[in-house]
Design a protein around this motif. Structure first.
Motif, PDB file in Angstrom:
ATOM      1  N   LEU A 108      -3.602   6.123   2.829  1.00 59.23           N
ATOM      2  CA  LEU A 108      -4.420   6.858   1.850  1.00 59.23           C
ATOM      3  C   LEU A 108      -5.914   6.819   2.381  1.00 59.23           C
ATOM      4  O   LEU A 108      -6.153   5.778   3.035  1.00 59.23           O
ATOM      5  N   ALA A 109      -6.614   8.144   2.811  1.00 56.22           N
ATOM      6  CA  ALA A 109      -7.644   8.109   3.688  1.00 56.22           C
ATOM      7  C   ALA A 109      -8.838   8.510   2.594  1.00 56.22           C
ATOM      8  O   ALA A 109      -8.998   9.569   2.386  1.00 56.22           O
ATOM      9  N   MET A 110      -9.616   7.434   2.303  1.00 52.45           N
ATOM     10  CA  MET A 110     -11.010   7.564   1.326  1.00 52.45           C
ATOM     11  C   MET A 110     -12.093   7.354   2.295  1.00 52.45           C
ATOM     12  O   MET A 110     -12.975   8.342   2.192  1.00 52.45           O
ATOM     13  N   THR A 111     -12.259   6.394   2.929  1.00 54.24           N
ATOM     14  CA  THR A 111     -13.447   5.665   3.141  1.00 54.24           C
ATOM     15  C   THR A 111     -13.792   6.690   4.487  1.00 54.24           C
ATOM     16  O   THR A 111     -13.003   6.837   5.397  1.00 54.24           O
ATOM     17  N   THR A 127     -19.424   6.247   3.845  1.00 51.00           N
ATOM     18  CA  THR A 127     -19.044   6.264   2.452  1.00 51.00           C
ATOM     19  C   THR A 127     -17.967   5.275   2.031  1.00 51.00           C
ATOM     20  O   THR A 127     -16.893   5.765   2.616  1.00 51.00           O
ATOM     21  N   GLY A 128     -18.167   4.176   1.332  1.00 52.39           N
ATOM     22  CA  GLY A 128     -17.073   3.431   0.966  1.00 52.39           C
ATOM     23  C   GLY A 128     -16.946   3.346  -0.436  1.00 52.39           C
ATOM     24  O   GLY A 128     -16.376   4.065  -1.105  1.00 52.39           O
ATOM     25  N   SER A 129     -17.642   2.477  -1.208  1.00 45.27           N
ATOM     26  CA  SER A 129     -17.613   2.449  -2.766  1.00 45.27           C
ATOM     27  C   SER A 129     -18.029   3.663  -3.367  1.00 45.27           C
ATOM     28  O   SER A 129     -17.440   4.071  -4.407  1.00 45.27           O
ATOM     29  N   LEU A 135       0.981  -1.132  -0.075  1.00 43.47           N
ATOM     30  CA  LEU A 135      -0.057  -0.131   0.061  1.00 43.47           C
ATOM     31  C   LEU A 135       0.823   1.266   0.132  1.00 43.47           C
ATOM     32  O   LEU A 135       0.587   2.225  -0.917  1.00 43.47           O
ATOM     33  N   THR A 187     -12.360   6.224   8.205  1.00 43.83           N
ATOM     34  CA  THR A 187     -12.320   5.124   8.850  1.00 43.83           C
ATOM     35  C   THR A 187     -11.744   3.808   7.926  1.00 43.83           C
ATOM     36  O   THR A 187     -11.550   4.070   6.692  1.00 43.83           O
ATOM     37  N   PHE A 188     -11.266   2.828   8.670  1.00 43.15           N
ATOM     38  CA  PHE A 188     -10.657   1.696   8.089  1.00 43.15           C
ATOM     39  C   PHE A 188      -9.483   1.923   7.276  1.00 43.15           C
ATOM     40  O   PHE A 188      -9.206   1.337   6.151  1.00 43.15           O
ATOM     41  N   ILE A 189      -8.548   3.027   7.739  1.00 41.94           N
ATOM     42  CA  ILE A 189      -7.715   3.632   6.997  1.00 41.94           C
ATOM     43  C   ILE A 189      -6.205   2.608   7.213  1.00 41.94           C
ATOM     44  O   ILE A 189      -5.629   2.631   8.487  1.00 41.94           O
ATOM     45  N   SER A 190      -5.647   1.753   6.425  1.00 42.80           N
ATOM     46  CA  SER A 190      -4.561   0.733   6.533  1.00 42.80           C
ATOM     47  C   SER A 190      -3.463   1.773   6.832  1.00 42.80           C
ATOM     48  O   SER A 190      -3.421   2.794   6.123  1.00 42.80           O
TER      49      SER A 190
HETATM   50  C1  LIG Z   1      -8.630  -4.883   5.152  1.00 37.78           C
HETATM   51  C2  LIG Z   1      -9.187  -3.451   4.651  1.00 37.78           C
HETATM   52  C3  LIG Z   1      -8.267  -2.232   4.622  1.00 37.78           C
HETATM   53  C4  LIG Z   1      -8.897  -1.005   3.883  1.00 37.78           C
HETATM   54  N1  LIG Z   1      -7.903   0.176   4.032  1.00 37.78           N
HETATM   55  C5  LIG Z   1      -8.561   1.214   3.413  1.00 37.78           C
HETATM   56  C6  LIG Z   1      -7.647   2.224   3.354  1.00 37.78           C
HETATM   57  O1  LIG Z   1      -6.497   2.169   3.414  1.00 37.78           O
HETATM   58  N2  LIG Z   1      -8.311   3.601   2.878  1.00 37.78           N
HETATM   59  C7  LIG Z   1      -9.539   3.624   2.573  1.00 37.78           C
HETATM   60  O2  LIG Z   1      -9.643   4.780   2.474  1.00 37.78           O
HETATM   61  N3  LIG Z   1     -10.185   2.455   2.825  1.00 37.78           N
HETATM   62  C8  LIG Z   1      -9.792   1.406   3.194  1.00 37.78           C
HETATM   63  N4  LIG Z   1     -10.643   0.312   3.361  1.00 37.78           N
HETATM   64  C9  LIG Z   1     -12.034   0.616   3.063  1.00 37.78           C
HETATM   65  C10 LIG Z   1     -12.562   0.099   1.780  1.00 37.78           C
HETATM   66  O3  LIG Z   1     -12.109   0.804   0.919  1.00 37.78           O
HETATM   67  C11 LIG Z   1     -14.073   0.052   1.898  1.00 37.78           C
HETATM   68  O4  LIG Z   1     -14.287  -0.986   2.779  1.00 37.78           O
HETATM   69  C12 LIG Z   1     -14.713  -0.231   0.452  1.00 37.78           C
HETATM   70  O5  LIG Z   1     -14.407   0.901  -0.405  1.00 37.78           O
HETATM   71  C13 LIG Z   1     -16.111  -0.646   0.431  1.00 37.78           C
HETATM   72  O6  LIG Z   1     -16.693   0.100   1.245  1.00 37.78           O
HETATM   73  P1  LIG Z   1     -17.902  -0.094   2.342  1.00 37.78           P
HETATM   74  O7  LIG Z   1     -17.092  -1.163   3.323  1.00 37.78           O
HETATM   75  O8  LIG Z   1     -18.344   0.975   2.839  1.00 37.78           O
HETATM   76  O9  LIG Z   1     -18.976  -1.148   1.644  1.00 37.78           O
HETATM   77  P2  LIG Z   1     -20.138  -0.594   0.666  1.00 37.78           P
HETATM   78  O10 LIG Z   1     -19.613   0.461  -0.251  1.00 37.78           O
HETATM   79  O11 LIG Z   1     -21.236  -0.259   1.582  1.00 37.78           O
HETATM   80  O12 LIG Z   1     -20.319  -1.864  -0.070  1.00 37.78           O
HETATM   81  C14 LIG Z   1     -21.209  -2.954   0.677  1.00 37.78           C
HETATM   82  C15 LIG Z   1     -21.583  -3.815  -0.428  1.00 37.78           C
HETATM   83  O13 LIG Z   1     -22.421  -3.642  -1.459  1.00 37.78           O
HETATM   84  C16 LIG Z   1     -21.811  -3.573  -2.702  1.00 37.78           C
HETATM   85  N5  LIG Z   1     -22.124  -2.449  -3.603  1.00 37.78           N
HETATM   86  C17 LIG Z   1     -21.924  -1.063  -3.302  1.00 37.78           C
HETATM   87  N6  LIG Z   1     -21.945  -0.179  -4.376  1.00 37.78           N
HETATM   88  C18 LIG Z   1     -22.869  -1.088  -5.245  1.00 37.78           C
HETATM   89  C19 LIG Z   1     -23.312  -0.833  -6.342  1.00 37.78           C
HETATM   90  N7  LIG Z   1     -23.552   0.663  -6.826  1.00 37.78           N
HETATM   91  N8  LIG Z   1     -23.889  -1.819  -7.111  1.00 37.78           N
HETATM   92  C20 LIG Z   1     -23.981  -2.913  -6.473  1.00 37.78           C
HETATM   93  N9  LIG Z   1     -23.329  -3.179  -5.432  1.00 37.78           N
HETATM   94  C21 LIG Z   1     -22.658  -2.393  -4.757  1.00 37.78           C
HETATM   95  C22 LIG Z   1     -20.206  -3.706  -2.426  1.00 37.78           C
HETATM   96  O14 LIG Z   1     -19.662  -4.478  -3.621  1.00 37.78           O
HETATM   97  C23 LIG Z   1     -20.344  -4.444  -1.200  1.00 37.78           C
HETATM   98  O15 LIG Z   1     -20.610  -5.984  -1.199  1.00 37.78           O
HETATM   99  C24 LIG Z   1     -10.200  -0.816   3.741  1.00 37.78           C
HETATM  100  C25 LIG Z   1     -11.143  -1.972   3.821  1.00 37.78           C
HETATM  101  C26 LIG Z   1     -10.457  -3.169   4.530  1.00 37.78           C
HETATM  102  C27 LIG Z   1     -11.447  -4.309   4.511  1.00 37.78           C
END
Ligand SMILES: Cc1cc2nc3c(=O)[nH]c(=O)nc-3n(C[C@H](O)[C@H](O)[C@H](O)COP(=O)(O)OP(=O)(O)OC[C@H]3O[C@@H](n4cnc5c(N)ncnc54)[C@H](O)[C@@H]3O)c2cc1C
Length: 146
Positions: free
Chosen positions: A87-90, A94-96, A53, A119-122
């Motif tokens: 890298l702090a995005m999540t 807000t994830g995906s 990373l 949150t979840f920032i490695s």
């Molecule tokens: C080990 C680990 C390390 C991480 N390190 C970092 C880091 O360093 N920096 C950082 O910024 N983040 C980090 N993260 C966070 C990671 O980037 C997020 O968990 C990821 O972006 C998914 O977001 P979420 O968990 O909110 O899931 P969500 O976005 O809520 O998604 C939940 C589920 O819904 C599905 N989904 C989402 N949107 C859609 C769509 N439009 N259509 C269909 N399905 C969908 C997804 O595939 C998933 O199965 C880390 C996570 C983990 C597990």
């Protein structure tokens, strides 16, 4: 938790950001070296050391988009292991859907005011330098993210 000594030892061995230009302390080698590092970490069963990373995701942002001043300030430490990057995005809500982040970075004279939650920032708990995704134009969607 990966202690700092491990990062410093990795830096001494040339394992951190070997692709960085030698003028900033790197070895100036190609991406193949990063691939070897990543393969060897897996071979050793190490899943917690977020070296890939640091090497291949966080520091490239600085090398690619940073100003000369930022490169001089941050890259040598990232190569030696004195500086650990993240890298702090999540965010908590807000994830995906990164365009929906709420953190803002608003211009205030010659600097930015950064407000929000991540949150979840490695490497987050270890980090010295963090590339943060924030809205510099809160009215805009993905176009407003910097
Ligand atoms: C080990 C680990 C390390 C991480 N390190 C970092 C880091 O360093 N920096 C950082 O910024 N983040 C980090 N993260 C966070 C990671 O980037 C997020 O968990 C990821 O972006 C998914 O977001 P979420 O968990 O909110 O899931 P969500 O976005 O809520 O998604 C939940 C589920 O819904 C599905 N989904 C989402 N949107 C859609 C769509 N439009 N259509 C269909 N399905 C969908 C997804 O595939 C998933 O199965 C880390 C996570 C983990 C597990």
């Amino acid at each position: 938790m990966v202690d700092r000594e491990t990062w410093l030892k990795a830096g001494e061995q040339g394992f951190l950001c070997p692709w960085v230009d030698p003028k900033y302390g790197g070895l100036g080698v190609d991406f193949g070296y990063s691939v070897i590092m990543n393969e060897e970490l897996v071979r050793a069963g190490s899943s917690g050391f977020a070296l890939p990373l640091h090497n291949d995701i966080c520091v490239p942002y600085i090398a690619t988009f940073g100003s000369e001043e930022q490169k001089k300030r941050w890259l040598p430490g990232c190569v030696s292991g004195k500086l650990i990057s993240a890298l702090a995005m999540t965010e908590p809500n807000t994830g995906s859907d990164l365009a929906a982040i709420k953190t803002t970075a608003l211009r205030d004279g010659d600097h930015y005011l950064l407000n929000g939650q991540k949150t979840f920032i490695s490497n987050g708990i270890l980090s010295d330098v963090v590339v943060v995704a924030a809205k510099t134009d809160p009215k805009s969607s993905h176009g407003g993210v910097s």
